[in-house]
Scaffold this active site. Sequence first.
Site, mmCIF file in Angstrom:
data_model
loop_
_atom_site.group_PDB
_atom_site.id
_atom_site.type_symbol
_atom_site.label_atom_id
_atom_site.label_comp_id
_atom_site.label_asym_id
_atom_site.label_seq_id
_atom_site.Cartn_x
_atom_site.Cartn_y
_atom_site.Cartn_z
ATOM 1 C CG HIS A 224 0.299 -6.926 -6.333
ATOM 2 N ND1 HIS A 224 0.484 -6.947 -7.691
ATOM 3 C CD2 HIS A 224 1.451 -6.436 -5.817
ATOM 4 C CE1 HIS A 224 1.690 -6.507 -7.962
ATOM 5 N NE2 HIS A 224 2.290 -6.194 -6.862
ATOM 6 C CG ASN A 225 1.148 -10.844 -5.205
ATOM 7 O OD1 ASN A 225 0.132 -11.260 -5.744
ATOM 8 N ND2 ASN A 225 2.107 -10.237 -5.873
#
Lengths: 324, 324, 324
Positions: A224-225
Amino acid sequence: MQLSLAFIVEALGGTLRGNPALEIQGLAPLESAQSQHISFLSNPRYQAQLRATGAGCVIVAPALQDMAPTGVALIVADNPYLYFARLTQLWRQQQTRSRVPGIHPSAVVDPSAQVDATAFVGPLCVVEQGARIGPGTVLKSRVTVGEDCVIGARCILHAGVVIGADGFGFAPDGERWEKIEQLGAVRIGDDVEIGANTCIDRGALQDTVIEDGVKLDNLIQIGHNVRVGRNTAMAGCVGVAGSATIGEHCTIGGGAVVLGHLKIADGVNISAATVVTKSIAKPGHYTGVFPLDDNASWERNAATLKQLHTLRDRIKTLEKENKP
Amino acid sequence: MQLSLAFIVEALGGTLRGNPALEIQGLAPLESAQSQHISFLSNPRYQAQLRATGAGCVIVAPALQDMAPTGVALIVADNPYLYFARLTQLWRQQQTRSRVPGIHPSAVVDPSAQVDATAFVGPLCVVEQGARIGPGTVLKSRVTVGEDCVIGARCILHAGVVIGADGFGFAPDGERWEKIEQLGAVRIGDDVEIGANTCIDRGALQDTVIEDGVKLDNLIQIGHNVRVGRNTAMAGCVGVAGSATIGEHCTIGGGAVVLGHLKIADGVNISAATVVTKSIAKPGHYTGVFPLDDNASWERNAATLKQLHTLRDRIKTLEKENKP
Amino acid sequence: MQLSLAFIVEALGGTLRGNPALEIQGLAPLESAQSQHISFLSNPRYQAQLRATGAGCVIVAPALQDMAPTGVALIVADNPYLYFARLTQLWRQQQTRSRVPGIHPSAVVDPSAQVDATAFVGPLCVVEQGARIGPGTVLKSRVTVGEDCVIGARCILHAGVVIGADGFGFAPDGERWEKIEQLGAVRIGDDVEIGANTCIDRGALQDTVIEDGVKLDNLIQIGHNVRVGRNTAMAGCVGVAGSATIGEHCTIGGGAVVLGHLKIADGVNISAATVVTKSIAKPGHYTGVFPLDDNASWERNAATLKQLHTLRDRIKTLEKENKP
């Protein structure tokens, strides 16, 4: 299926030296090509293969055109490898099997998802609420595109790809873990290709971003991210941990691991199976792989490796003793 | 969507310093948050970000509440990160999209399988004969739960997960391999989360066991007969070979490999990409990763590494010579 | 379910020493087996477990038959492990759940694909145009077999397998990548087993080939144009890059990586997590893994490793100084 050399040069350019009516029945590597095949030579190191080839036609750079045996047709092109790539595309297009755009009846597409009319959603795909699939994009089969995730134009997602599963986020609560709901999504640019069973997680608060032109092989994990910069390519089994930022025009070899929160500059090449444990600020070629050895030698060296720091100290001591 | 600070504190507790009527429109990291956002500060090292934040509200620990700029609302909580995790859950719950329990019509669930009435079996999942899915458990999409496998309560299985494929067992029969049928199943406890395309194999004779509260990221391989202890967390691309036993409250970094038949004690932390080649009896932090270097330096050092044992012998010889 | 010892010996051979009417209710490891269980001893190192076992019957080699406690029935067989493997198969066959051949109604099989009448295509599988599935082969669930790929007889493909996704091939065109269409397919021999979520890519011009008897575990990546020789076995998470040729009767440990265009001879054993960076011409056991250590020791040694080449030079200098 067969294509004449005239048809090929008409479609893709290049200078033909040979019979335009010659019909080509397939593409083949230089060393195994026969008279019905077309091949290419991009690397001057393989000139010997050109001299010995049985191919009916070879795509070559201008500088190599005089190395070919007489009787072999040539297509002279500035970049034979690129020409060859375009020829594979031409070949594929000419095959009778054309993919009709649309949503396969076995796919499960949420009514709130937006699938462009020119996109293809293959058998047994899942497109969740609010997801968007751009024009010309192909989801092969059994692809999941999660809630609110966005896929750009002309992308190819191979079988088993999962876009937008939850990022791996938990807050410790004594001995147990409390889930951090992943409220971001995944945004994928244009001309991105994603290999079979590769996973790209949704962001915790903001979006995970894959920029235009990125190419990901099979079984890759993008946490994620993460942000992956334009035209970066990763080979199979790479793992990129959460919140890493990878620059543009990078290549990451198969099985490499990039730790979380790191920044990798543009133009970095990471060798296969290398673990990136710190940010990389300068373009270049980076490696960290234990060298292969026969097992017995490895055992001796690996055991000694655990005393390496001590060995260094012993060398220091010897050096001091040797100083008068 | 927006939630007032009053609503948040009513739901999750904490002490509000600021205007209870303030409406929050989203969660954001401290450094990019704007006045409509709520953020959090869990690590005192990031105090400077607190002083500079544009967030409308920040969740902070009591000790840091006086560091915030005036005009920023605060929710003071003992454990801001845990509070933030619960806030993400509250946020998700308030979104209009609620998941209705039940079995998606495209899922293939064997009549002999038992799916709790409060569980959710998503699109294109497969639940085989005799499998059991506990209350509140969510199978996102394209999940396979094999014959006789048991999933506890409140678990989340992300897209592409495969529970209960055959363990990798073969007996050599001259040059060929004879299959050992895998007669065990997989038992997964409560509150377990399993990432996209992760695989957990069924046991050969007894069950593969994942205890309560375990969190597994994407693309993880858990071999047959493995036991993973309570609340252990593994990052993406980890491989755990057959019959390994991993303790409680362990963390295993991304891309790590645990060899077969090993025992890892409770409270062990394995660094990313580390290969665990022997049992670990004591809690602690363990690592084994070749350090990253520019490729030219790596080549020199890697070549020398193959002579390391010889270097040690040369140091010994020098030491003997230096003894009078 | 239960089987009498008479039935077992009738079906699988071996010499029974004990009561043929004894009913066996399950298979269990020697150390946990009870009187209703059958177990086996293949490794003489575990003789002590035989002496202490509570099993009702044990499969043993002739040389060990006198080590068993009185009251334990024995099946004496030349190769107890192989006998045990066949017993697991007998057990599985006797379970009432028999798999009826055919195509599950939820599978999506192209009309031009050829699926043998004795094959099984499980729920939510995809079999594309021109693909062929041989007799007795089982596609468990959610398997994709791509266009023109061929699977032999008696193969098992576990859930999530992807056969025939595009190989990873792109020609650089300035900063962007031009796709090389993958015009080959995948050919898989007989008696091949492929683990969950494993991917085998189609060849660029010719086929990717998996020979008879190969066994692949879960989450393995096989790149385009690879050839895997007869009866080779690979554990989970292995990555084999494009155009590698792997011999017959090899074993490749979990998480190992084989780089592209390499040749590995017959009879090579690669340790888990080893990176094969060069061709291997001789059979043998090869390894390259950074040894595990506690993190503090690792940090010291890893830092020193980056100066290893310099240390070698310092040793050389010391040696010169010590020469009179």
